[in-house]
Motif scaffolding. Structure first.
Motif, PDB file in Angstrom:
ATOM      1  N   GLY A  34       0.818  -1.204   0.000  1.00  0.00           N
ATOM      2  CA  GLY A  34       0.000   0.000   0.000  1.00  0.00           C
ATOM      3  C   GLY A  34       0.854   1.258   0.000  1.00  0.00           C
ATOM      4  N   PRO A  35       1.393   1.600   1.166  1.00  0.00           N
ATOM      5  CA  PRO A  35       2.106   2.879   1.271  1.00  0.00           C
ATOM      6  C   PRO A  35       3.462   2.890   0.587  1.00  0.00           C
ATOM      7  CG  PRO A  35       2.150   1.690   3.366  1.00  0.00           C
ATOM      8  CD  PRO A  35       1.270   0.925   2.457  1.00  0.00           C
ATOM      9  N   GLY A  36       4.051   1.741   0.336  1.00  0.00           N
ATOM     10  CA  GLY A  36       5.395   1.728  -0.246  1.00  0.00           C
ATOM     11  C   GLY A  36       6.436   2.081   0.799  1.00  0.00           C
ATOM     12  N   LEU A  37       7.651   2.255   0.362  1.00  0.00           N
ATOM     13  CA  LEU A  37       8.745   2.553   1.285  1.00  0.00           C
ATOM     14  C   LEU A  37       8.547   3.901   1.975  1.00  0.00           C
ATOM     15  CD1 LEU A  37      12.038   1.524  -0.539  1.00  0.00           C
ATOM     16  CD2 LEU A  37      11.134   0.589   1.588  1.00  0.00           C
ATOM     17  N   THR A  38       8.985   3.975   3.219  1.00  0.00           N
ATOM     18  CA  THR A  38       8.916   5.223   3.969  1.00  0.00           C
ATOM     19  C   THR A  38       9.786   6.305   3.325  1.00  0.00           C
ATOM     20  OG1 THR A  38      10.674   4.312   5.348  1.00  0.00           O
ATOM     21  CG2 THR A  38       8.438   4.213   6.231  1.00  0.00           C
ATOM     22  N   GLU A  39       9.433   7.532   3.627  1.00  0.00           N
ATOM     23  CA  GLU A  39      10.196   8.697   3.183  1.00  0.00           C
ATOM     24  C   GLU A  39      11.678   8.559   3.514  1.00  0.00           C
ATOM     25  OE1 GLU A  39       9.920  11.669   1.644  1.00  0.00           O
ATOM     26  OE2 GLU A  39       8.067  10.780   0.874  1.00  0.00           O
ATOM     27  N   HIS A  40      11.916   8.072   4.725  1.00  0.00           N
ATOM     28  CA  HIS A  40      13.291   7.954   5.203  1.00  0.00           C
ATOM     29  C   HIS A  40      14.133   7.138   4.235  1.00  0.00           C
ATOM     30  CE1 HIS A  40      16.604   7.752   7.967  1.00  0.00           C
ATOM     31  NE2 HIS A  40      16.517   6.445   8.104  1.00  0.00           N
ATOM     32  N   TRP A  41      13.633   5.981   3.846  1.00  0.00           N
ATOM     33  CA  TRP A  41      14.364   5.130   2.921  1.00  0.00           C
ATOM     34  C   TRP A  41      14.448   5.744   1.519  1.00  0.00           C
ATOM     35  CZ3 TRP A  41      18.072   2.040   2.511  1.00  0.00           C
ATOM     36  CH2 TRP A  41      18.356   1.085   3.491  1.00  0.00           C
ATOM     37  N   GLN A  42      13.341   6.345   1.102  1.00  0.00           N
ATOM     38  CA  GLN A  42      13.334   6.974  -0.231  1.00  0.00           C
ATOM     39  C   GLN A  42      14.432   8.025  -0.318  1.00  0.00           C
ATOM     40  OE1 GLN A  42      10.787   6.705  -2.808  1.00  0.00           O
ATOM     41  NE2 GLN A  42       9.079   5.713  -1.778  1.00  0.00           N
ATOM     42  N   ARG A  43      14.675   8.701   0.805  1.00  0.00           N
ATOM     43  CA  ARG A  43      15.651   9.778   0.840  1.00  0.00           C
ATOM     44  C   ARG A  43      17.064   9.240   1.012  1.00  0.00           C
ATOM     45  NH1 ARG A  43      12.952  12.420   4.656  1.00  0.00           N
ATOM     46  NH2 ARG A  43      14.339  11.611   6.233  1.00  0.00           N
ATOM     47  N   GLU A  44      17.215   8.232   1.843  1.00  0.00           N
ATOM     48  CA  GLU A  44      18.542   7.773   2.249  1.00  0.00           C
ATOM     49  C   GLU A  44      19.190   6.803   1.271  1.00  0.00           C
ATOM     50  OE1 GLU A  44      20.477   8.334   5.187  1.00  0.00           O
ATOM     51  OE2 GLU A  44      19.200  10.125   5.342  1.00  0.00           O
ATOM     52  N   ALA A  45      18.372   6.119   0.474  1.00  0.00           N
ATOM     53  CA  ALA A  45      18.950   5.106  -0.418  1.00  0.00           C
ATOM     54  C   ALA A  45      19.844   5.769  -1.461  1.00  0.00           C
ATOM     55  CB  ALA A  45      17.840   4.321  -1.096  1.00  0.00           C
ATOM     56  N   ASP A  46      20.878   5.045  -1.884  1.00  0.00           N
ATOM     57  CA  ASP A  46      21.765   5.579  -2.923  1.00  0.00           C
ATOM     58  C   ASP A  46      21.024   5.732  -4.251  1.00  0.00           C
ATOM     59  OD1 ASP A  46      24.095   5.631  -1.253  1.00  0.00           O
ATOM     60  OD2 ASP A  46      24.144   3.446  -1.413  1.00  0.00           O
ATOM     61  N   HIS A  47      20.118   4.805  -4.535  1.00  0.00           N
ATOM     62  CA  HIS A  47      19.370   4.857  -5.798  1.00  0.00           C
ATOM     63  C   HIS A  47      17.910   4.539  -5.539  1.00  0.00           C
ATOM     64  CE1 HIS A  47      23.192   4.898  -7.991  1.00  0.00           C
ATOM     65  NE2 HIS A  47      23.588   3.952  -7.151  1.00  0.00           N
ATOM     66  N   ARG A  48      17.047   5.188  -6.292  1.00  0.00           N
ATOM     67  CA  ARG A  48      15.630   4.836  -6.269  1.00  0.00           C
ATOM     68  C   ARG A  48      15.299   4.205  -7.610  1.00  0.00           C
ATOM     69  NH1 ARG A  48      11.796   9.083  -5.222  1.00  0.00           N
ATOM     70  NH2 ARG A  48      13.095  10.326  -6.612  1.00  0.00           N
ATOM     71  N   VAL A  49      14.672   3.036  -7.548  1.00  0.00           N
ATOM     72  CA  VAL A  49      14.519   2.196  -8.742  1.00  0.00           C
ATOM     73  C   VAL A  49      13.046   1.864  -8.956  1.00  0.00           C
ATOM     74  CG1 VAL A  49      15.165  -0.002  -9.802  1.00  0.00           C
ATOM     75  CG2 VAL A  49      16.786   1.182  -8.298  1.00  0.00           C
ATOM     76  N   ILE A  50      12.593   1.930 -10.188  1.00  0.00           N
ATOM     77  CA  ILE A  50      11.193   1.604 -10.489  1.00  0.00           C
ATOM     78  C   ILE A  50      11.117   0.483 -11.522  1.00  0.00           C
ATOM     79  CG2 ILE A  50      11.012   3.361 -12.328  1.00  0.00           C
ATOM     80  CD1 ILE A  50       8.071   3.785 -11.354  1.00  0.00           C
ATOM     81  N   ILE A  51      10.110  -0.362 -11.351  1.00  0.00           N
ATOM     82  CA  ILE A  51       9.761  -1.332 -12.383  1.00  0.00           C
ATOM     83  C   ILE A  51       8.646  -0.698 -13.194  1.00  0.00           C
ATOM     84  CG2 ILE A  51       8.798  -3.638 -12.833  1.00  0.00           C
ATOM     85  CD1 ILE A  51       9.983  -4.534 -10.161  1.00  0.00           C
ATOM     86  N   PRO A  52       8.934  -0.256 -14.410  1.00  0.00           N
ATOM     87  CA  PRO A  52       7.897   0.459 -15.177  1.00  0.00           C
ATOM     88  C   PRO A  52       6.709  -0.457 -15.450  1.00  0.00           C
ATOM     89  CG  PRO A  52      10.063   0.678 -16.203  1.00  0.00           C
ATOM     90  CD  PRO A  52      10.175  -0.395 -15.170  1.00  0.00           C
ATOM     91  N   MET A  53       5.526   0.087 -15.281  1.00  0.00           N
ATOM     92  CA  MET A  53       4.328  -0.733 -15.473  1.00  0.00           C
ATOM     93  C   MET A  53       3.391  -0.156 -16.506  1.00  0.00           C
ATOM     94  SD  MET A  53       3.532  -2.165 -11.717  1.00  0.00           S
ATOM     95  CE  MET A  53       4.973  -1.627 -10.812  1.00  0.00           C
TER      96      MET A  53
END
Lengths: 266, 266
Positions: free
Chosen positions: A224-243
């Motif tokens: 539902g909510p997906g990853l928290t803001e904290h992780w979205q901000r802290e991760a080296d890369h943000r990756v999407i599976i295009p749908m």
């Protein structure tokens, strides 16, 4: 050799580790408190023992004594023998594979220990569903990941349903729970991992364009909510599976399978 | 405008389309015979109607009348209004989202029709499990596949459980059932598709090395036995997802997700 004890009273106090197996809330508390988990079926019991886990007791219908003779010979734990009908009264449901074991829950491992030699790590945030935890562990193991880290709120990998869905991968794949979830990005960085947060944000990089680092941690969040803001901000890369347009999302087991596949082949 | 009919007797004959919803065997027969399927929950009902499907009747707790007012206004079907407790008596379980619709089952489409404009097709052989059918359709839709073909023994995509797992993808993604399963390889070839059989055979080509043809059909089989000999022999290519040593396999939903991902990105 196990002590074989024939019982006919489903209310026998010695069977207390096996009562109300369908009551998820009750069981998740009880099993943690007593330091046990339930292995269901001859195959899972064999896998648990092969992984070095120790039975506290077993609960068997007579026809399963033969198939489990190796386990019974190698343990001093009591084996309670009941009719299938009585087992159903104890557990609250028909145990298709009329064999259960209350296993001693192994001591949980330390994150630093399971990460030490790992190259590919799956990190799960707040997956509260036992089916999902089992499924992501099966996928990670099948695709050659080396370890799994769980946030404090993730469901128990040693719950009966998780083990079943994981096909025993919870025994073979090293995993640990991170108490300090907020500090997880820093810990992974300290240990030399590059972190990849799986997200639905449309400014994230497409999975197919990711060239994974030598040591890579893939982080997945709840559906539902997906990853928290904290992780979205802290991760080296943000990756999407295009749908495809108009589709809500893949479920977390499917997106984990795809992400693990990509990271395992590079 | 729907005819709102308050009922208080759970045994009312007009409710027969909604009885014993938990009895899978009974329901799969009954729903086919009567040409209906069950949409459960306000969201699924809306999606079904948006896909052009027609309610035969609805069964609602009073508090759902508002949320479904658009559907009720646009139909002449009767809407039976019962308390949640009475709905539970009819259906045999607590309907969390206290709204059900018996939808008229749309006429099944012809394989040639759903294949006509398709570039990427998923073909499923003998997936008898509703969860798996729902999961592969959700994955195929999310990853931009154009159509799904099912063997005669595949589970019903319009069964309540399939729809739920598919998140409605069974309404949006064109699918058809192939009566002549044996002739399926020839049909696909005739229509210009190159066929790729997903297998565990270790002499198959690794998925990552596959360069999909312009029109590609990916065939997946059931988890235990895998694809039949016939398909293994007839397919243009046999493709494997390499797995870590000692792991049985990915489940069919996970391997379908990975295969669809690969084919959708080329």
């Amino acid at each position: 050799m196990a002590d074989l004890i024939a019982l006919d009273d489903a209310r026998d106090e010695r069977l207390r580790d096996y009562t109300d197996l369908r009551d998820v809330q009750l069981r998740t508390t009880v099993e943690q408190e007593r330091g046990i988990y339930i292995a269901e079926g001859e195959k899972v019991i064999h896998r648990a023992v092969a992984a070095g886990h120790t039975p506290k007791s077993l609960l068997l219908a007579p026809r399963w004594l033969d198939n489990l003779s190796d386990v019974l010979e190698a343990t001093d734990a009591p084996a309670y023998v009941l009719t299938e009908k009585a087992i159903e009264q104890v557990t609250g449901f028909h145990v298709h594979r009329g064999a259960l074991a209350a296993m001693q829950r192994p001591q949980e491992r330390e994150p630093r220990e399971v990460l030490a030699a790992a190259r590919r790590v799956l990190v799960a945030e707040d997956l509260v569903d036992h089916t999902n935890i089992g499924a992501i562990m099966r996928n990670a193991a099948a695709l050659g990941f080396d370890a799994v880290l769980l946030s404090p709120r993730c469901a128990d990998p040693l719950y009966r349903r998780s083990i079943k869905v994981a096909m025993g991968a919870v025994f073979s794949l090293p995993w640990a729970r991170l108490d300090d979830w907020y500090g997880a990005p820093a810990l992974l960085r300290e240990l030399g991992f590059t972190t990849y947060a799986m997200t639905l944000a449309d400014d994230a990089v497409s999975l197919e364009d990711v060239e994974p680092a030598e040591r890579a941690a893939v982080i997945v969040g709840s559906e539902g909510p997906g990853l928290t803001e904290h992780w979205q901000r802290e991760a080296d890369h943000r990756v999407i599976i295009p749908m495809a347009a108009g589709i809500d999302s893949l479920n977390v087991a499917a997106s984990t399978a795809i992400a693990c596949w990509h990271f395992s082949r590079r």
